[in-house]
Design a protein around this motif. Structure first.
Motif, PDB file in Angstrom:
ATOM      1  N   TRP A   1      -3.685  58.489  43.311  1.00  0.00           N
ATOM      2  CA  TRP A   1      -2.805  58.206  42.314  1.00  0.00           C
ATOM      3  C   TRP A   1      -3.167  59.018  40.899  1.00  0.00           C
ATOM      4  CZ3 TRP A   1       1.871  56.731  42.844  1.00  0.00           C
ATOM      5  CH2 TRP A   1       2.071  55.851  43.725  1.00  0.00           C
TER       6      TRP A   1
ATOM      7  N   ARG B   1      -1.352  62.252  40.890  1.00  0.00           N
ATOM      8  CA  ARG B   1       0.029  62.070  40.583  1.00  0.00           C
ATOM      9  C   ARG B   1       0.112  61.307  39.165  1.00  0.00           C
ATOM     10  NH1 ARG B   1      -1.138  62.388  45.392  1.00  0.00           N
ATOM     11  NH2 ARG B   1       0.196  63.123  47.017  1.00  0.00           N
TER      12      ARG B   1
ATOM     13  N   ALA C   1      -0.980  58.809  37.787  1.00  0.00           N
ATOM     14  CA  ALA C   1      -0.865  57.475  37.218  1.00  0.00           C
ATOM     15  C   ALA C   1      -2.093  57.055  37.808  1.00  0.00           C
ATOM     16  CB  ALA C   1       0.297  56.998  38.205  1.00  0.00           C
TER      17      ALA C   1
ATOM     18  N   LEU D   1       3.472  52.804  36.817  1.00  0.00           N
ATOM     19  CA  LEU D   1       3.981  54.009  37.477  1.00  0.00           C
ATOM     20  C   LEU D   1       5.611  54.065  36.925  1.00  0.00           C
ATOM     21  CD1 LEU D   1       3.740  56.192  39.907  1.00  0.00           C
ATOM     22  CD2 LEU D   1       4.732  54.280  41.319  1.00  0.00           C
ATOM     23  N   ASP D   2       5.837  55.447  36.669  1.00  0.00           N
ATOM     24  CA  ASP D   2       7.247  55.482  35.725  1.00  0.00           C
ATOM     25  C   ASP D   2       8.048  55.455  36.797  1.00  0.00           C
ATOM     26  OD1 ASP D   2       6.255  55.695  33.166  1.00  0.00           O
ATOM     27  OD2 ASP D   2       5.898  58.029  33.485  1.00  0.00           O
TER      28      ASP D   2
ATOM     29  N   SER E   1      10.564  57.658  37.071  1.00  0.00           N
ATOM     30  CA  SER E   1      10.549  58.774  37.863  1.00  0.00           C
ATOM     31  C   SER E   1       9.536  59.595  39.028  1.00  0.00           C
ATOM     32  CB  SER E   1      10.568  59.888  36.756  1.00  0.00           C
ATOM     33  OG  SER E   1       9.316  59.836  36.196  1.00  0.00           O
ATOM     34  N   ASN E   2       8.683  58.534  39.035  1.00  0.00           N
ATOM     35  CA  ASN E   2       7.483  58.740  39.908  1.00  0.00           C
ATOM     36  C   ASN E   2       7.616  57.954  41.036  1.00  0.00           C
ATOM     37  OD1 ASN E   2       5.432  60.663  40.383  1.00  0.00           O
ATOM     38  ND2 ASN E   2       3.949  59.857  38.635  1.00  0.00           N
ATOM     39  N   LYS E   3       8.361  57.055  41.033  1.00  0.00           N
ATOM     40  CA  LYS E   3       8.491  55.920  42.163  1.00  0.00           C
ATOM     41  C   LYS E   3       8.400  56.486  43.696  1.00  0.00           C
ATOM     42  CE  LYS E   3       9.512  51.845  41.988  1.00  0.00           C
ATOM     43  NZ  LYS E   3       9.934  50.304  41.867  1.00  0.00           N
TER      44      LYS E   3
ATOM     45  N   ALA F   1       6.893  58.589  44.787  1.00  0.00           N
ATOM     46  CA  ALA F   1       5.517  58.765  45.319  1.00  0.00           C
ATOM     47  C   ALA F   1       4.947  57.542  46.108  1.00  0.00           C
ATOM     48  CB  ALA F   1       4.517  59.087  44.168  1.00  0.00           C
TER      49      ALA F   1
END
Lengths: 242, 828
Positions: free
Chosen positions: B523, B526, B528, B663-664, B666-668, B670
């Motif tokens: 994480w 990435r 986060a 976690l944004d 937009s990043n989900k 991942a």
């Protein structure tokens, strides 16, 4: 202080010179002419009564002479100053240093004591320790014992005495009085006018008084009559006729 | 008679400034109180209905024992006119193209959801939309992540137990997406009638039966009364207000509205009192004249009483005329914030406090000084009589204070509020008396004038009585406004800190001890990074001081925590939002002891030093309580009832690790990769819940801002009323000063200074009293911690000085712009 300016002093220019004074007020439908072509000279140390009926324009004339308002036409010169061309603040300065007022309705501030009312013009003039002079004057008008009374605790005659003390506080060279006895009974009126005349003499002040009381007017050195906005001087007229 | 009627006309009254102030104050009082009451009512209903959707109903009955409740219970509810619905939740394995995946199934009846809506997306490229019911029979809605995990598409089929169902839509958001252990796995939604055919639920399976109820509050309450005796320990009746994350925020918002309303009542009352006293004073000459003309005291009393009644009607009507459009605007704003239309709830009962405020303001505040007009001597016509002294007004003030606090109590129903505000006011008056004495003593020494400063100070001293009275009212007004600003600020700060924009919105559970480093690295690569990672060991509390805990704790204190496994942890540092209330946190190297959560300790009657025995698998651990700490359950961080020191009792126990992180959206994506790499780690997605809570907080915040604006407007009217009360005297004084030769600029400057000094000291007094009131309120009503608020408070004296100076200057305008002669004539 206490400069004794009488007729014998060297400055012989008139205290007040009025030329062709006209005053109109706009009403809803037309304009009303209150004063019309008034011309007049008052010398230093003179006492002058302006006599006329209610609504004749005498109080308006007094206000214009004292610079409380500006005329529609004509000029007023007070102790050499053209008051009709002065700004409001310059007129205020002139009043603070050279003019005293006595009103028919006394115009004392109800929240202030007699002493504080008299101190008011002294404070405006920036005088240090104004209460000393104010006390002195209140004692002079016979109210030394009532310094801390508010106007409501004083009778009409006493209130007018406070007003007279206030008028003389700043050593004015000219005093304007608007019906000073108008709200008082005969006896009290008599006392108050005695006081006014006495102080005027002591201080050598020029006095301009508006009244409808012929007796009071007779105590002044000179009487002017005003009717429907036109000023006449009976004695002058008589002289001219002669 | 016609003349007398003319005396009674409101239109004629309106031309009098004091009457205008009374009427404006009344209109504002009625408008503010009515708007707040209507809006609070609306907000409450909107919030409750939007909060109800957290349960998908108004109430839920959960059966955690895996058995449905008797059908008779449901029929009873329907007979009583309640809407009902049903859900069954269970976990099961499903087989995709090539692999198995644990899913959390929610089977819903046609009625689901009774409150709120479900957000779905019928195809990958269709737009998201809200629907009012779940999937039909034979259909299956799935979490998008599951589709990717199983490499399936919409339209494919998926076997749940023995039943093959068709995937017809992506399930994006359910209204009741709360935390449940079963929801650790990706969600699948099916129809409840399909459940028997799946064959997944057998006797003793871990399934949860949930029943939904919706209807009027009183019917729900009656129904619960009927139901309660029949409930078993495994049955749980839940209403919106029980322990939901946001319920505390909701409650405090309601209290804020009540506080706002109460302050509006107080402010309006002050304005009415000041203006009507002034009016009464100005009427003395008229009354004397009427008496001279033969009107009796009784007749005069009646005349003014009728006039008050007329004002009351005019004020109430005017207030409602202002309140209704204002209310409409606020509701529209609310709709905008909520991004959904909000129905109007115009509850006539909400208007009662407003009308009562008008009535009490008039009769407790305006009437006493007006009543005394009967005693004005007719002699006044002939000779000016002494006016009223302040002493005669003392009984009025006492009546007024009792009346207004009774009103606040009636309105807010909170004795704590009444006491806090009253306490603040008493403190204010005490400090004012002290400060006033000192000021008068200091000002007495100021002599002479000439410059604006000295003239201003002399003015203050000369009018010391009026100055002190004005300062008291200004200070009180500022105190009330500052109290509201402070409470609002701390409320908003509190919410903001509770749910900051980067609040953790995902939990990772079941991380194997040897995978912790890898998960953290995954994480942080990435962008986060994880918050603290905690070990989690599941165990039961079995003994208390060597006695079986069920015996040691009396029956009615048995709590859920004893019936299930608790999450135990060990940690070296006390989490930032935990607070030790007894004992001390573990020192470095400590291996003994356990720290217990404060509420649980209270419910079980645990005290420091009690020995707790936990059963973990086949092992037992016994430790003494070495500290008791509070936990922020709504912090969205992992929280634990029991914490041990590292290397302590839990040292060799089998456990997994848990963490939360932000976690944004937009990043989900991942998450898919994460699930493939760490198939055993469960991901709990709570971003939608957090979004909902933030939405509610936003809407409440807007409401609070709107109400604050209203109150500040009311405060301004009070100030204006007070300043206007001495307007005539000031104008006369100004006119005379000008006649005596005072320059305009000097007059303007000294008046502004005088008001600025009043405003400044009133501001200081106001904030001292406000801090005191907020201190009490914060502790008693808002459960927050008290902090000094200098950054909020400091500008208040300066702002009030500036505002009053400008106001004073504005009031003096007629004196400055007109010739002194005209002015003197006008004022005569």
């Amino acid at each position: 202080m206490n400069q004794m300016t009488d007729l014998s002093t060297t400055d012989t220019s008139p205290m007040l010179r009025v030329t062709n004074l006209t005053h109109r007020v706009g009403l809803e439908i037309d304009t009303l002419t209150i004063l019309q072509g008034v011309s007049l000279e008052i010398n230093r140390g003179e006492s002058v009564a302006i006599v006329g009926r209610s609504g004749s324009g005498k109080t308006t004339l007094l206000g214009l002479l004292a610079g409380l308002d500006t005329p529609t036409e004509g000029t007023v010169s007070l102790d050499g100053a053209q008051i009709s061309s002065l700004s409001e603040d310059e007129r205020a300065r002139l009043r603070a240093s050279r003019v005293g007022f006595v009103f028919q309705s006394f115009q004392l501030l109800p929240a202030l004591s007699a002493l504080e009312n008299v101190m008011l013009p002294l404070e405006l003039a920036g005088m240090e320790a104004p209460e000393v002079r104010a006390k002195e004057l209140l004692e002079r008008v016979g109210l030394g014992e009532r310094l801390n009374h508010t106007p409501r605790q004083l009778s009409g005659g006493e209130q007018q005495r406070v007003a007279i003390a206030r008028a003389f506080a700043s050593d004015p060279v000219i005093l304007f009085a608007d019906e000073p006895t108008g709200n008082l009974d005969n006896r009290t009126g008599q006392d108050v006018s005695d006081l006014l005349m006495e102080l005027n003499r002591e201080q050598g002040t020029t006095l301009v008084m508006v009244t409808h009381d012929e007796h009071l007017a007779a105590r002044c050195g000179r009487q002017l009559h005003i009717e429907a906005g036109i000023l006449t001087e009976p004695e002058l007229a008589r002289e001219r006729a002669n | 008679m016609a003349a007398k009627q003319k005396l009674m006309s409101v239109r004629r009254d309106w031309r009098e400034r004091d009457v205008r102030v009374v009427l404006v104050a009344l209109v504002i009082a009625v408008a503010t109180v009515a708007t707040i009451a209507l809006f609070a009512n609306q907000l409450q209903r909107t919030l409750v209905s939007s909060a109800s959707s957290f349960l998908a109903a108004d109430r839920q009955l959960e059966a955690e024992n895996g058995r449905p409740v008797p059908q008779a219970w449901i029929e009873e509810a329907r007979d009583r006119g309640l809407e009902t619905g049903q859900m069954i939740e269970f976990s099961t394995m499903v087989l995709g193209e090539s692999e198995f995946q644990l899913v959390s199934v929610k089977a819903v009846s046609d009625e689901y959801p009774l409150r709120g809506e479900i957000e779905i997306q019928p195809t990958a490229d269709a737009t998201r939309h809200m629907v009012g019911s779940g999937p039909g029979r034979g259909e299956l809605w799935v979490n998008p992540r599951l589709l990717r995990l199983l490499e399936l598409d919409i339209g494919d089929t998926l076997e749940v137990g023995n039943l093959e169902l068709t995937i017809t839509s992506l399930l994006l958001r359910e209204p009741d997406g709360g935390f449940r252990l079963s929801s650790l796995a990706p969600r699948v939604m099916i129809h409840v009638d399909d459940v028997p055919q799946t064959g997944v639920i057998q006797d003793g399976s871990r399934a949860e039966y949930v029943y939904l109820f919706a209807g009027a509050d009183n019917i729900l309450d009656d129904y619960f009364q009927w139901l309660e005796p029949q409930l078993e320990p495994s049955h749980k009746w839940e209403s919106v207000r029980d322990g939901e994350t946001f319920s505390r925020s909701l409650e405090r918002a309601e209290r804020f509205l009540l506080l706002g309303g109460s302050l509006a009542v107080l402010l309006a009352a002050v304005a009415v009192a000041v203006a009507s006293r002034q009016y009464a004073l100005s009427q003395r000459d008229t009354v004397a004249l009427l008496k001279t003309l033969g009107l009796s005291s009784k007749g005069i009393g009646g005349l003014y009483l009728r006039r008050l009644a007329l004002w009351g009607i005019a004020g109430a009507l005017g207030g409602l005329l202002v309140a209704l459009p204002l209310f409409w605007i606020l509701v529209r704003l609310l709709s905008d914030v909520l991004e959904q239309p909000v129905d109007f709830y115009l509850d006539p009962a909400a208007l009662v406090p407003a009308l009562l405020t008008a009535l009490v303001s008039l009769f407790a505040f305006a009437y006493p000084p007006i009543r005394r007009l009967r005693h004005v001597a007719a002699m006044r016509v002939l000779r000016s009589q002494p006016g009223e002294t302040g002493r005669e007004a003392i009984p009025d003030i006492i009546i007024a204070i009792v009346a207004v606090f009774a009103l606040v109590w009636l309105y807010a129903g909170e004795i704590a509020l009444v006491v806090s505000l009253l306490g603040g006011l008493v403190l204010l008056l005490a400090v004012l008396a002290l400060l006033g004495g000192l000021m008068v003593a200091a000002l007495r020494r100021v002599r002479g004038g000439g410059n604006a400063w000295r003239l201003a100070l002399v003015g203050l001293y000369r009018h010391r009585q009026a100055s002190m009275a004005q300062m008291a009212v200004f200070a009180m007004t500022l105190m009330l406004a500052a109290t509201l600003i402070l409470v609002r600020t701390s409320l908003l700060d509190d919410w903001q800190s509770q749910l900051p924009d980067n609040a953790p919105n995902h939990f990772l559970i079941n991380i194997a001890p040897d995978a912790v480093d890898e998960v953290e690295a995954f994480w942080s690569d990435r962008g986060a990074p994880l918050d603290s990672v905690y070990p989690m060991v599941r165990g039961r509390l079995t003994e208390l001081n060597d006695q079986p805990v069920q015996e040691a704790v009396s029956k009615d204190e048995r709590v859920g925590a004893l019936n299930r496994e608790l999450n135990l942890t060990w940690m070296a540092e006390l989490p930032a939002d935990n607070e030790i209330v007894a004992g001390a946190w573990f020192a470095q190297g400590d291996t003994e002891g356990v720290s217990v959560e404060a509420e649980l300790a209270e419910r079980l009657g645990l005290v420091m030093g009690d020995r707790l025995t936990f059963t973990i698998g086949s092992e037992t651990v016994t430790e003494p309580i070495t500290s008791i700490r509070t936990v922020q359950w709504d912090s969205m961080q992992p929280n634990f009832y029991m914490a041990f020191p590292p290397g302590g009792g839990l040292a060799n126990m089998p456990g997994t690790w848990i963490t939360s992180f932000h976690l944004d959206e937009s990043n989900k994506i991942a998450l898919n990769e994460f699930s493939r790499r760490f198939p055993t780690v469960s991901v709990l997605e709570i971003d939608h819940i957090i979004e909902r809570i933030q939405q509610i907080v936003r809407q409440v915040t807007q409401a609070i801002e709107a109400i604050l604006a209203l109150i500040l407007a009311a405060a301004f009217v009070v100030m204006a009323a007070v300043v206007s009360a001495t307007l005539k005297d000031r104008q006369r004084e100004g006119a005379l000063l000008r006649t005596l030769g005072g320059q305009q600029s000097l007059l303007a400057r000294s008046t502004m200074l005088e008001f600025a000094i009043l405003g400044f000291f009133a501001g200081i007094l106001g904030i001292i009293a406000a801090e005191a009131a907020v201190y009490a309120l914060q502790a008693r009503m808002f459960e927050g911690n008290f902090n000094w608020h200098w950054q909020v408070m400091l500008p208040i004296p300066f702002i009030s000085a500036l505002l009053l100076a400008l106001f004073g200057r504005w009031q003096l305008r007629p004196v400055l712009n007109v010739s002194p002669m005209l002015l003197l004539r006008r004022l005569e």
